[in-house]
Write an enzyme that holds these catalytic residues in place. Structure first.
Site, PDB file in Angstrom:
ATOM      1  N   TYR A  98       0.830  -1.169   0.155  1.00 42.80           N
ATOM      2  CA  TYR A  98       0.052  -0.001   0.068  1.00 42.80           C
ATOM      3  C   TYR A  98       0.780   1.276   0.057  1.00 42.80           C
ATOM      4  CZ  TYR A  98      -4.052  -2.761   1.187  1.00 42.80           C
ATOM      5  OH  TYR A  98      -5.108  -3.653   1.303  1.00 42.80           O
ATOM      6  N   TYR A 122      -0.015 -10.148   0.280  1.00 42.12           N
ATOM      7  CA  TYR A 122       0.899  -9.633   1.363  1.00 42.12           C
ATOM      8  C   TYR A 122       0.941 -10.368   2.747  1.00 42.12           C
ATOM      9  CZ  TYR A 122      -2.806  -6.508   2.806  1.00 42.12           C
ATOM     10  OH  TYR A 122      -3.964  -6.125   3.518  1.00 42.12           O
ATOM     11  N   ARG A 129      -2.549 -12.089   3.425  1.00 40.33           N
ATOM     12  CA  ARG A 129      -3.918 -11.610   2.891  1.00 40.33           C
ATOM     13  C   ARG A 129      -3.901 -11.891   1.490  1.00 40.33           C
ATOM     14  NH1 ARG A 129      -7.396  -8.313   4.249  1.00 40.33           N
ATOM     15  NH2 ARG A 129      -8.508 -10.308   3.733  1.00 40.33           N
ATOM     16  N   HIS A 181      -6.995  -8.455  -2.736  1.00 39.39           N
ATOM     17  CA  HIS A 181      -8.327  -7.958  -2.357  1.00 39.39           C
ATOM     18  C   HIS A 181      -8.388  -6.404  -2.637  1.00 39.39           C
ATOM     19  CE1 HIS A 181      -5.973  -7.437   1.142  1.00 39.39           C
ATOM     20  NE2 HIS A 181      -6.808  -6.370   1.581  1.00 39.39           N
ATOM     21  N   HIS A 186     -10.698  -3.027  -1.386  1.00 41.10           N
ATOM     22  CA  HIS A 186     -11.516  -2.444  -0.360  1.00 41.10           C
ATOM     23  C   HIS A 186     -12.761  -1.720  -0.996  1.00 41.10           C
ATOM     24  CE1 HIS A 186      -8.980  -3.416   3.168  1.00 41.10           C
ATOM     25  NE2 HIS A 186      -8.048  -3.389   2.239  1.00 41.10           N
TER      26      HIS A 186
END
Length: 241
Positions: free
Chosen positions: A107, A146, A156, A159, A161
């Site tokens: 991110y 990640y 995870r 995905h 959000h």
């Protein structure tokens, strides 16, 4: 369903707040009974979101943070679908905001310490407003998985959000979309808090070859149901909008 009423929701469809396998829930779960807080008229009626607040590239994550003549790196994809109520009616003019990791699983956030490199041409966020039939669409790169410090080797799955606003800030719902065929989905401690496999399937976007752009981008369809027995799972509240 009673005539003109809502379909009764299935509370067992949602994960419990306290799930020790997802370690963050131990401190986040409410320690006391929940109370109902009435909303004010201003919270229920505004602000109203419209297309005039959107920029021309707000729903194109490949280009909206990129330098002129450049683009984000990664597998290019289209994500599209409909936002509907429990009766299948499209919900128009809903503001959808999305955010995600880049193709390497990182991110753009100063506290993200994963060793994957940042992409200078990828900001990782976008927004759009549903049309008269509740449809939405955005272009992006497929986010990478990640690791995260929940267990010794927890990852995870890929995905995106989703945040959905109704007619005001008090009507905000948040969820996550996963990708068809990802084996990490069923190993994720967060996903495993959901008691029903059918409920998990509601969060998985199916590959949609009818919307694929040849020689450019694969497509995934993710439909969102706001209420009812088979609503999409939301992190913020169980009752939907």
């Amino acid at each position: 369903m009673t005539k003109g009423g809502f379909i009764q929701r299935d509370r067992a469809w949602h994960p419990p707040a306290y799930t020790p396998g997802y370690k963050t829930s131990v401190t986040r779960a409410p320690g006391r009974p929940l109370i109902s807080m009435p909303t004010t008229l201003s919270e229920e009626t505004g602000p109203v979101f419209g297309r005039d607040m959107l920029g021309p590239r707000d729903n194109d994550l490949i280009l909206n943070f990129a330098r002129d003549g450049e683009a984000a790196i990664g597998e290019r994809i289209i994500v599209h679908g409909r936002v509907t109520d429990e009766h299948g009616r499209g919900v128009p003019n809903a503001l959808i905001e999305v955010w995600q990791a880049n193709a390497g699983g990182r991110y753009r956030h100063r506290k993200d310490g994963y060793l994957a490199p940042l992409d200078p041409n990828f900001g990782g966020c976008g927004r759009m407003v549903t049309d008269a039939e509740g449809r939405y669409e955005f272009r992006t790169v497929k986010p990478g998985p990640y690791p995260w410090p929940n267990g010794v080797n927890d990852w995870r799955p890929s995905h995106i959000h989703f945040s959905l606003f109704g007619s005001g800030f008090a009507q905000r719902l948040i969820s996550q979309m996963y990708f068809e065929g990802d084996p990490l989905i069923w190993q994720c401690p967060i996903v495993r808090t959901i008691p029903s496999d059918a409920a998990v399937e509601r969060l998985i976007a199916a590959q949609d070859m009818t919307a694929t752009i040849p020689m450019d981008a694969l497509a995934y369809r993710f439909d969102i149901v706001l209420r009812g027995r088979r609503q999409t799972l939301f992190e913020t509240r169980k009752e939907g909008l």
